[in-house]
Write a protein that holds these residues in place. Structure first.
Motif, PDB file in Angstrom:
ATOM      1  N   ARG A   1      22.288  22.539 -24.956  1.00 22.11           N
ATOM      2  CA  ARG A   1      22.821  21.523 -24.036  1.00 22.11           C
ATOM      3  C   ARG A   1      21.927  21.390 -22.805  1.00 22.11           C
ATOM      4  O   ARG A   1      21.672  20.282 -22.326  1.00 22.11           O
TER       5      ARG A   1
ATOM      6  N   LEU B   1      19.212  17.974 -21.766  1.00 21.82           N
ATOM      7  CA  LEU B   1      19.058  17.296 -20.481  1.00 21.82           C
ATOM      8  C   LEU B   1      17.664  17.520 -19.893  1.00 21.82           C
ATOM      9  O   LEU B   1      17.061  16.610 -19.316  1.00 21.82           O
TER      10      LEU B   1
ATOM     11  N   THR C   1      22.121  11.740  -7.972  1.00 18.65           N
ATOM     12  CA  THR C   1      22.574  12.601  -9.074  1.00 18.65           C
ATOM     13  C   THR C   1      23.741  13.473  -8.633  1.00 18.65           C
ATOM     14  O   THR C   1      24.757  13.581  -9.336  1.00 18.65           O
TER      15      THR C   1
ATOM     16  N   ALA D   1      27.325  12.772 -10.317  1.00 18.34           N
ATOM     17  CA  ALA D   1      27.789  13.800 -11.262  1.00 18.34           C
ATOM     18  C   ALA D   1      29.202  14.265 -10.939  1.00 18.34           C
ATOM     19  O   ALA D   1      29.979  14.582 -11.853  1.00 18.34           O
TER      20      ALA D   1
ATOM     21  N   ARG E   1      21.167  10.479 -14.620  1.00 17.56           N
ATOM     22  CA  ARG E   1      21.256  11.936 -14.705  1.00 17.56           C
ATOM     23  C   ARG E   1      22.671  12.397 -14.346  1.00 17.56           C
ATOM     24  O   ARG E   1      23.186  13.365 -14.915  1.00 17.56           O
TER      25      ARG E   1
ATOM     26  N   GLN F   1      24.845  12.407 -17.103  1.00 21.92           N
ATOM     27  CA  GLN F   1      24.252  13.287 -18.113  1.00 21.92           C
ATOM     28  C   GLN F   1      23.547  12.513 -19.222  1.00 21.92           C
ATOM     29  O   GLN F   1      23.611  12.866 -20.400  1.00 21.92           O
TER      30      GLN F   1
ATOM     31  N   THR G   1      19.747  11.625 -19.770  1.00 18.50           N
ATOM     32  CA  THR G   1      18.341  11.695 -19.353  1.00 18.50           C
ATOM     33  C   THR G   1      17.412  11.053 -20.368  1.00 18.50           C
ATOM     34  O   THR G   1      16.197  11.033 -20.164  1.00 18.50           O
TER      35      THR G   1
ATOM     36  N   ALA H   1      18.654  19.597 -14.965  1.00 23.55           N
ATOM     37  CA  ALA H   1      19.797  19.878 -15.841  1.00 23.55           C
ATOM     38  C   ALA H   1      20.896  20.596 -15.057  1.00 23.55           C
ATOM     39  O   ALA H   1      22.086  20.286 -15.188  1.00 23.55           O
TER      40      ALA H   1
ATOM     41  N   SER I   1      22.842  18.099 -12.749  1.00 21.89           N
ATOM     42  CA  SER I   1      23.800  17.253 -13.454  1.00 21.89           C
ATOM     43  C   SER I   1      25.029  18.043 -13.887  1.00 21.89           C
ATOM     44  O   SER I   1      26.170  17.618 -13.676  1.00 21.89           O
ATOM     45  N   LEU I   2      24.819  19.221 -14.460  1.00 23.65           N
ATOM     46  CA  LEU I   2      25.925  20.014 -14.993  1.00 23.65           C
ATOM     47  C   LEU I   2      26.779  20.611 -13.881  1.00 23.65           C
ATOM     48  O   LEU I   2      28.013  20.634 -13.970  1.00 23.65           O
TER      49      LEU I   2
END
Length: 447
Positions: A20, A24, A79, A83, A162, A165, A167, A295, A298-299
């Motif tokens: 995962r 990204l 972002t 997010a 981004r 999620q 990219t 990554a 974003s997460l």
């Protein structure tokens, strides 16, 4: 199941796996790498026109890069904000951040165009010392700066995509833009395919066309979301506050690296050449590690928006682990290749003698950089821009800048300069490490 509930389920149930994160990070790396690769191609095309054209491109490109790098908050800040809304399941609000960032990009881009057109002559004279190089750079810069709004629209587009999620689409848009520029650049410079032979100016025209095509693709993606496009002053103000903090942080980086180059030049051509070779390698490795930080951004932003603190901590831990492991591999490769790899970049014995100093500093810094860049992404994803600004400014003023200028005063050479960069990284590690462990960045919600 609604899109909102699907979003919550994704965050609640999907583990933060290596796949995962890679899904990204790898397209983000492609976006980050596309511009430097294209710039190398552009240099190769223009380089055949002669040293003066190449120098004009270098000086004009420096002005454009300095302007655009100060506005990267349009990407990173968007972002973080987008997010959080995505994490709470409000895709419309997440995309709405992109709408407002795009309006901001258009406004700032127009201001930049007007300012650079008005100040181009004195700015180029200061940087190049005037004369033929400034004369060569001027027409290139006057054309190239017309792409500034497009560059900023693409930054904003990267930011909100981004945030939700995605990219992959930014990579496609950037590759289309640069691909068209890559075809047009030699054609317009040399007059191929029946096009006019514009010389150095042709490079600028090709750049602008490619940048606007990419920007229009980002705008189309925004409009396809079918959200409102009206200006929202409250959102714009919030984005500008975060942008101010991130811009000051970027300014600290620029002050450090420009100072380092200026001081290295005082120690002779071999010293500055060695410094530049290793610094370019450092920048390349930073791009690779930054893709993991994106990554994380974003997460983490999505997890905090959804109020899932455990998920955000898991992302922070895993991305930091992967980034540190990648940096350690690079360190081993560069250490093992220390007798061979520098020869790929230069055959000058004087430069090779000088390069050993920054080379081993680079090797020693890499694992520290792996941790720092990952935690940068975590904290930026949390919207902790004010802390990041203060930490970077403090690290620069306490660590990097004093050692750079002491190196000049006491003749420490590249040892002093790269000691400053190393201390800068260690101080940043201390700041972001403390902040992450403290948990003060774990602020839930969309505010």
């Amino acid at each position: 199941m609604t899109s909102c509930s699907r979003c919550r389920t994704l965050l609640a149930d999907e583990p933060v796996t290596a796949w995962r994160i890679a899904a990204l990070a790898l397209p983000a790396l492609g976006v980050l790498a596309a511009e430097p690769i294209y710039l190398l191609f552009d240099l190769a095309v223009v380089g055949r026109l002669g040293a003066l054209s190449l120098a004009g491109l270098a000086i004009g490109g420096l002005v454009l890069a300095l302007v655009s790098s100060q506005l990267t908050f349009l990407s990173y800040g968007t972002t973080a904000r987008s997010a959080r809304f995505f994490g709470v399941g409000d895709r419309e609000a997440a995309v709405g951040e992109g709408v407002q960032a795009t309006w901001l990009a258009v406004g700032l881009g127009l201001v930049v165009v007007v300012a650079v057109q008005a100040l181009a002559v004195p700015v180029l004279d200061v940087i190049s010392g005037g004369g033929p190089i400034a004369d060569a750079a001027l027409p290139w810069l006057r054309v190239a700066i017309l792409g500034a709004p497009a560059i900023m629209i693409s930054m904003a587009g990267n930011g909100w995509l981004r945030g939700v999620q995605d990219t992959v689409r930014p990579l496609r848009y950037v590759l289309v833009g640069f691909g068209i520029s890559a075809v047009l650049c030699p054609s317009l410079v040399y007059g191929w395919l029946g096009l006019p032979q514009l010389g150095l100016t042709g490079s600028a025209v090709a750049n602008v066309i490619g940048q606007w095509i990419a920007a229009l693709l980002f705008c189309r993606a925004l409009l396809s979301e079918q959200v409102g496009v009206r200006l929202q002053p409250a959102v714009l103000r919030a984005q500008l506050v975060m942008g101010r903090d991130l811009a000051l942080r970027t300014l600290a980086f620029q002050a450090c690296f420009v100072s380092a180059g200026a001081v290295a030049a005082r120690f002779g051509a071999a010293a500055v050449a060695a410094h530049q070779v290793v610094l370019q390698l450092w920048n390349f490795l930073a791009l690779v590690l930054d893709s993991l930080a994106i990554a994380a951004q974003s997460l983490v932003g999505a997890a905090l928006g959804a109020g899932r603190l455990g998920h955000a901590k898991s992302v922070a831990w895993r991305v930091t682990l992967f980034s540190t492991a990648a940096a350690a591999v690079f360190a081993i490769v560069f250490a093992a290749g220390s007798a061979v790899l520098p020869g790929l970049f230069t055959s000058d014995p004087a430069v090779l003698d000088e390069i050993a100093v920054p080379w081993w500093f680079l090797v020693g810094q890499l694992t520290v950089a792996g941790v720092v860049f990952a935690l940068d992404g975590v904290l930026l994803g949390a919207g902790d821009a004010k802390f990041m600004r203060n930490a970077t400014l403090a690290s620069a003023l306490i660590g990097f800048l004093p050692l750079i200028w002491l190196s000049l005063g006491y003749g420490w050479g590249l040892v002093g300069i790269w000691s400053g960069l190393s201390l800068f990284m260690v101080l940043r590690l201390a700041f972001v490490g403390w902040r992450t462990v403290s948990g003060r960045w774990l602020v839930v919600g969309t505010g």
